[in-house]
Design an enzyme around this catalytic site. Structure first.
Site, PDB file in Angstrom:
ATOM      1  N   HIS A 152       0.830  -1.201   0.000  1.00  0.00           N
ATOM      2  CA  HIS A 152       0.000   0.000   0.000  1.00  0.00           C
ATOM      3  C   HIS A 152       0.857   1.240   0.000  1.00  0.00           C
ATOM      4  O   HIS A 152       2.002   1.228   0.452  1.00  0.00           O
ATOM      5  CB  HIS A 152      -1.036   0.018   1.118  1.00  0.00           C
ATOM      6  CG  HIS A 152      -0.530  -0.209   2.493  1.00  0.00           C
ATOM      7  ND1 HIS A 152       0.091   0.763   3.231  1.00  0.00           N
ATOM      8  CD2 HIS A 152      -0.562  -1.317   3.274  1.00  0.00           C
ATOM      9  CE1 HIS A 152       0.402   0.262   4.414  1.00  0.00           C
ATOM     10  NE2 HIS A 152       0.027  -0.994   4.466  1.00  0.00           N
ATOM     11  N   HIS A 199       6.894   1.943  11.440  1.00  0.00           N
ATOM     12  CA  HIS A 199       7.817   2.920  10.857  1.00  0.00           C
ATOM     13  C   HIS A 199       8.255   3.965  11.867  1.00  0.00           C
ATOM     14  O   HIS A 199       7.718   4.076  12.963  1.00  0.00           O
ATOM     15  CB  HIS A 199       7.229   3.570   9.593  1.00  0.00           C
ATOM     16  CG  HIS A 199       6.162   4.597   9.843  1.00  0.00           C
ATOM     17  ND1 HIS A 199       6.015   5.717   9.063  1.00  0.00           N
ATOM     18  CD2 HIS A 199       5.193   4.688  10.766  1.00  0.00           C
ATOM     19  CE1 HIS A 199       5.008   6.445   9.502  1.00  0.00           C
ATOM     20  NE2 HIS A 199       4.479   5.843  10.519  1.00  0.00           N
ATOM     21  N   GLU A 251       3.204  12.933  14.063  1.00  0.00           N
ATOM     22  CA  GLU A 251       1.851  12.531  13.695  1.00  0.00           C
ATOM     23  C   GLU A 251       0.931  12.578  14.904  1.00  0.00           C
ATOM     24  O   GLU A 251       1.112  11.824  15.851  1.00  0.00           O
ATOM     25  CB  GLU A 251       1.867  11.092  13.161  1.00  0.00           C
ATOM     26  CG  GLU A 251       2.854  10.847  12.038  1.00  0.00           C
ATOM     27  CD  GLU A 251       2.918   9.368  11.639  1.00  0.00           C
ATOM     28  OE1 GLU A 251       2.137   8.567  12.189  1.00  0.00           O
ATOM     29  OE2 GLU A 251       3.755   9.035  10.799  1.00  0.00           O
ATOM     30  N   HIS A 309       2.440  10.298  17.833  1.00  0.00           N
ATOM     31  CA  HIS A 309       3.676   9.598  17.522  1.00  0.00           C
ATOM     32  C   HIS A 309       4.636  10.660  17.012  1.00  0.00           C
ATOM     33  O   HIS A 309       4.535  11.121  15.884  1.00  0.00           O
ATOM     34  CB  HIS A 309       3.422   8.486  16.501  1.00  0.00           C
ATOM     35  CG  HIS A 309       2.426   7.485  17.005  1.00  0.00           C
ATOM     36  ND1 HIS A 309       1.220   7.240  16.388  1.00  0.00           N
ATOM     37  CD2 HIS A 309       2.440   6.706  18.112  1.00  0.00           C
ATOM     38  CE1 HIS A 309       0.549   6.330  17.090  1.00  0.00           C
ATOM     39  NE2 HIS A 309       1.265   5.993  18.137  1.00  0.00           N
ATOM     40  N   HIS A 354       6.501   3.414  15.701  1.00  0.00           N
ATOM     41  CA  HIS A 354       5.127   3.031  16.037  1.00  0.00           C
ATOM     42  C   HIS A 354       4.594   2.114  14.945  1.00  0.00           C
ATOM     43  O   HIS A 354       5.259   1.867  13.947  1.00  0.00           O
ATOM     44  CB  HIS A 354       4.246   4.269  16.216  1.00  0.00           C
ATOM     45  CG  HIS A 354       4.243   5.196  15.038  1.00  0.00           C
ATOM     46  ND1 HIS A 354       5.258   6.086  14.793  1.00  0.00           N
ATOM     47  CD2 HIS A 354       3.361   5.364  14.029  1.00  0.00           C
ATOM     48  CE1 HIS A 354       5.003   6.764  13.693  1.00  0.00           C
ATOM     49  NE2 HIS A 354       3.859   6.338  13.200  1.00  0.00           N
TER      50      HIS A 354
HETATM   51 FE   FE2 Z   1       2.829   6.797  11.413  1.00  0.00          FE
END
Ligand code: FE2
Length: 461
Positions: A314, A357, A363, A387, A393
């Protein structure tokens, strides 16, 4: 959606009936609207005398010389010029609305030094309060990033509003506000018209625009991204082409509406992180007609058309960007507003949730309703997660095991709507976020039970 009658004494331009009633479609259009016939000058901006004895005034949202594609300004034809909507200013305390850089005083620095922004954090919904709270007093800042004085960065707030502003008005000279309701319905009576807002919609209130916020159905809770930098814009679509994601026609700006009301009124202004009040004898919502492209608007998130993987893997979550506020460095946003909504998951031989990642961008996520696929438990509607820059995370153990073993059939991800405010700057926790808000102390435990599967032999584990 239930329609509510306009505030008493307000006169609004006739608009198209039906879903467009009170609004004009389009993103960044050069709109024109008048609440009284002939109030808008034709063929020029500044006639010697305006109709109805109105004053002509320009509201500049970009520098005069900004390139044509970014240049934004609106001409207003109003009962009084804005200089009559302010007197002397006095600083006032709005203790829970913080601004970056959040400088702690000597008095609280010892306590503030205990706050560690480096971490993965999650909060339950901030509970409603019995205490009366307006748009100004009910704003609770969670994080700040960047520096308002050089017009970069942002803040994230949760609003808890249960009381309408009465003879009280507000504007932010610091920022444009992106409003994401989660509960309740609000009305924004702005200088340029009226926006009614409910969950699954968002609104943008541009820098410098004066408004009053009323509760249509409370209590109200939602999220606000306060953008200190360049305005939000639609992202480029690249090879996607001319359609999908957020389409320009689904953005709606209000038609002109004004009130000619004499009443002692308070105007509160946010300027360089400080709040100031000034008192006037009338409503400042006195724009009878306007034309231009610098204006408030709303958008229905249900009209967002997501694009994603149709065979395997994705794309990065940037594929779900609704609006982006540029930073001056191409491709690196001051803020991206990203939407995770209902969609089909069809990729074959693929771990379908977001991957593990670390990210240079930080974020902050909020849940509007339903279940978010990477965190089936604990991230509830009204909840928030953070995050921060370069903090790892990803899916919790249940999400990992589930997605690693699910049959690779098409799945409709139903009843889900979460969003992300993603910024190139690290986000700093406020004392409210660290000490008063319902932080989940056990959040990082969601990864504790992830097992080592590696044993040196190939094959499925
Ligand atoms: Fe993320």
């Amino acid at each position: 959606m239930t329609s509510h009658s306009l505030p008493e004494g307000m006169v609004r331009a006739a608009g198209t009936a039906g879903t467009h009633e009170g609004y004009m479609p389009g993103f960044g259009n050069d709109f024109e609207t008048e609440a009284l016939p002939g109030a808008l000058p034709q063929g020029q901006n500044s006639p010697q005398k305006c109709a109805y004895g109105l004053y002509a005034e320009q509201l500049s949202g970009t520098a005069f010389t900004a390139p044509r594609g970014q240049n934004e300004r609106t001409w207003c034809y109003r009962i009084r010029p804005s200089v009559k909507h302010a007197g002397r200013f006095a600083r006032i305390a709005v203790p829970y609305w913080k601004t970056a850089p959040h400088v702690t005083t000597a008095k609280d620095s010892a306590a503030a030094n205990d706050i560690v922004s480096l971490g993965q954090y999650r909060w339950d919904p901030i509970p409603h309060s019995e205490e009366p709270m307006t748009w100004i007093t009910g704003m609770r800042t969670m994080t700040t990033a960047g520096d308002v004085n050089i017009q970069v960065g942002m803040a994230t707030h949760v609003y808890l509003v249960n009381e309408s502003m009465v003879d009280e008005y507000f504007y932010s000279a610091d920022s444009e506000l992106l409003v994401v309701p989660q509960e309740g319905r609000l009305r924004f009576c702005t200088e340029l018209g009226v926006i009614d807002l409910e969950p699954k919609e968002i609104a943008i209130l541009p820098r410098g625009l004066v408004y009053r916020v009323e509760v249509l159905e409370g209590p109200c809770r939602g999220f606000v991204c306060e953008n200190y930098g360049q305005k939000f814009d639609l992202p480029n679509r690249g090879p996607i082409g001319a359609n999908c994601l957020a389409n320009p026609r689904d953005f709606k700006s209000p038609v002109a509406a004004f009130e000619d009301r004499e009443a002692k009124s308070r105007v509160v202004i946010k300027w360089c992180g400080e709040f100031h009040e000034t008192w006037i004898g009338h409503s400042p919502l006195d724009v009878v007609a306007w034309h231009g492209n610098y204006c408030a608007y709303k958008y229905d998130l249900r009209t967002y058309s997501p694009v994603g993987a149709i065979l395997f893997d994705h794309p990065d979550p940037s594929i779900f960007t609704v609006l982006t506020a540029p930073s001056g460095q191409e491709g690196t946003a001051n803020i991206d507003f990203v939407l995770f909504r209902e969609r089909w998951m069809v990729a074959e031989n693929t771990f379908r949730p977001p991957w593990y990642h670390k990210n240079i961008m930080s974020e902050l996520m909020g849940n509007i309703y339903g279940i978010y696929d990477a965190k089936p438990q604990g991230f509830v509607p009204g909840g928030i997660s953070l995050h921060n820059m370069m903090l790892p995370h990803g899916p919790d153990r249940n999400a990992f095991e589930g997605a690693s073993n699910e049959p690779m059939e098409p799945v409709f991800q139903d009843k889900t709507m979460s969003f992300m405010f993603e910024t190139r700057f690290p986000q700093h926790l406020t004392e409210f976020a660290a000490r008063e808000a319902p932080m989940q102390d056990d959040y990082i435990d969601c990864w504790t039970s992830l097992e080592k599967k590696f044993d040196g032999t190939p094959g499925e584990k």
